[in-house]
Design an enzyme around this catalytic site. Sequence first.
Site, PDB file in Angstrom:
ATOM      1  N   ASP A   1     -48.683  -6.653  -4.206  1.00 46.01           N
ATOM      2  CA  ASP A   1     -47.791  -5.617  -3.712  1.00 46.01           C
ATOM      3  C   ASP A   1     -47.952  -5.584  -2.185  1.00 46.01           C
ATOM      4  O   ASP A   1     -48.807  -6.262  -1.604  1.00 46.01           O
ATOM      5  CB  ASP A   1     -48.090  -4.260  -4.361  1.00 46.01           C
ATOM      6  CG  ASP A   1     -46.879  -3.324  -4.276  1.00 46.01           C
ATOM      7  OD1 ASP A   1     -45.976  -3.595  -3.456  1.00 46.01           O
ATOM      8  OD2 ASP A   1     -46.838  -2.327  -5.015  1.00 46.01           O
TER       9      ASP A   1
HETATM   10  C1  BGC Z   1     -43.875  -1.111  -3.842  1.00 44.48           C
HETATM   11  C2  BGC Z   1     -43.309  -2.218  -4.718  1.00 44.48           C
HETATM   12  C3  BGC Z   1     -42.213  -2.942  -3.984  1.00 44.48           C
HETATM   13  C4  BGC Z   1     -42.783  -3.483  -2.684  1.00 44.48           C
HETATM   14  C5  BGC Z   1     -41.792  -4.308  -1.880  1.00 44.48           C
HETATM   15  C6  BGC Z   1     -44.224  -1.592  -2.445  1.00 44.48           C
HETATM   16  O1  BGC Z   1     -44.529  -0.541  -1.606  1.00 44.48           O
HETATM   17  O2  BGC Z   1     -45.021  -0.586  -4.480  1.00 44.48           O
HETATM   18  O3  BGC Z   1     -42.839  -1.675  -5.924  1.00 44.48           O
HETATM   19  O4  BGC Z   1     -41.680  -3.967  -4.783  1.00 44.48           O
HETATM   20  O5  BGC Z   1     -43.200  -2.379  -1.891  1.00 44.48           O
HETATM   21  O6  BGC Z   1     -40.834  -3.554  -1.269  1.00 44.48           O
END
Ligand code: BGC
Length: 701
Positions: free
Chosen positions: A251
């Site tokens: 993530d």
């Molecule tokens: C979130 C994810 C997301 C990623 C990319 C993160 O802050 O937890 O769910 O896919 O950002 O934008």
Amino acid sequence: MSVEEKFGQLQQLAWTGATGPGGGQNDLAERAARDGRLGSVLNLYGAAHTNALQRSAVEESRLGIPLLFGFDVIHGFWTTFPIPLAQAASFDPDVAVADARVSASEARRNGVHWTFSPMVDVTREPRWGRIAESSGEDPCVTARFAAAKVRGYQGPDPYDLSGPDRLAACAKHFAAYGAVEGGRDYNTVDSSWQRLRNVYLPPFRAAVEAGAATVMAAFNTVSGIPAHAHPGLLTGVLKDEWGFEGVVVSDWNGVHELVVHGFAADGADAGRQALAAGLDMEMASTHLAAHGPRLLADGAVTGNRLDDAVARVLRLKYRLGLFDRPYTDEAATPYEPTTRTRAMARHAAARCAVLLKNDGSVLPLDRGTGTVAVVGPYADSNDLHGTWSGPGGTRFPATSVLDALRAAAPSVRFRHAFDGPDAVAAARAAEVTLVVVGEASSLSGEASSRSDLRLPAGQAELITAVAATGRPFAVVVAAGRPLVVEEWIDRVPAVLLAWHGGIEAGPALADLLLGDVPPGGKLPVTVPRSVGQLPLYYAHENTGRPAAPDRPHQPFVSGYLDTEHGPRFPFGHGLSYTEFTISGPTCATRETPVAELAAGRRIEVTATVTNVGERTGDEVVQLYVRDPVASVVQPVRRLCGFERVTLKPRESAPVLFSLGAEELGFLAADDGALVVEPGLIDVYVGNDAHATAHLSLTLTG
Ligand code: BGC
């Protein structure tokens, strides 16, 4: 490939739009693409833009390996569908398929190859803002929606994602992110393996079995080990047990956060631990690319693990057809929703709404009504897209409920007031009033946890003031989560929970409020009486001292002194404009040897649903099981099947459920083996988690 080029494939950098700290790595991305040290970019879309960056990678780098463009297409790209929680409320996985197909077509033709969706985190925490992105509290519902969305994005063949309507899917966040303590985002998770196996992991398994190309690690720790560096989860369960061959992506900044968690000493240590645990691609932070070559030279990471991670990334690019066709056809790019995709979103939004209450049949509205007051802060609001709505969310405003009603019922006089004395005066002067309340889209979603789940300030007061007029009225709630409604629910004859319904939320609500479409959504989450009861979910254990539901406090039972036991509305609850009876369950076989179940035998259970009212309507027939005596205490009931049916007045339909070892057993905490034990199994059918119609099956040894 050189070692630097290999580690480069494991790097994903962010284009301008940041979704966390440290975003906007454009210059770095351009340089790395040209140098052949970049695997992927997120947050860049638009065929001309992605093609321009792709040209640097394909035409200027030494090996010409194409980039992979990832983007959060959560519930729509141009055409915003209802939030995922609302989709789950439809109890109709075809709603998720429709969203995923439209999303895939719009996004892929705009240069996006990969969506960070579906979110398949089971959650029993409405304080957690990300409940809006989830399918709610139930593993069975979440697993069905997970598989539906993966198939919708990827199409029928997960090995061929090359078509212009295909997106690689990403099941996230692995694992147990929905269990963050107190519902506070990014918070600690402590979970037994028994609960991981039986509650949090099954939807991921369903996504993997449906062919999900990628999986994203979760921000949280799981019992002390951050998910990003959890060998037991990333390698043990996901890759070894389930045979997942795709890419595990971090993530945002998740590898770096291993340092912040207090698990890694520095960036190099974080990269080392994440790669060793089974992570294949690093989003936003840059520790693998920066430190990987030295870690490899020092023997701190193995060449095999590195090659495996690189092979996974390259295989995904191959499956997407990028080595043959790295560029997106700029002439075929869609720039807006079409009439067809809007109609699909409208149909979806109507299927998602949940009629919580309808005393005296206030709803549907009669088109012969002279004046209807439409009041409240969300009556004429465009803020109905919901959290994480994609580029369409800002470019194409949702039609408000008021505008949609005016268009749909031109003979009715709709009078609008935002709130306060004007709203009460409008209610007094009208034959019937709709009070449209709710939460802004920004009150749910990532980093949007709330400690108070009541309507935002002033809205309960508005409902109470309208109630005091003594005139008929109904409340419509637009929200990203189940709210606490105790202050006003008993004074309100009718409540329609609309969630955040997307671009066509207004017209879909007009369809429902005017009775053109029957409501039939059900709660995919329990509605609590107070925040103090959380977590509150239907599939709880009995305890040694269970409390009787809906009773004031009794001594020495598991409850609270100051609130009735049980939910305000149970999981699975929802009405239509007609009434149904559900009879059964019936089953031809009452006794089944466990060995036969283990060998694949299934037991057929039938329920019969009848529309006993005067209008066509929708019902969701639900089947729950309970194993009352087991070697591991089982929940008081577990949903094992559901089916949504539309029936005309006096029409009946049989609903068939099929129960096998997976439904009747549970997964062992240590190795995940399916355990089916001899004994009784109680089977319940009905239209919410309190279903009483029942039969007992006997599993023999
Ligand atoms: C979130 C994810 C997301 C990623 C990319 C993160 O802050 O937890 O769910 O896919 O950002 O934008």
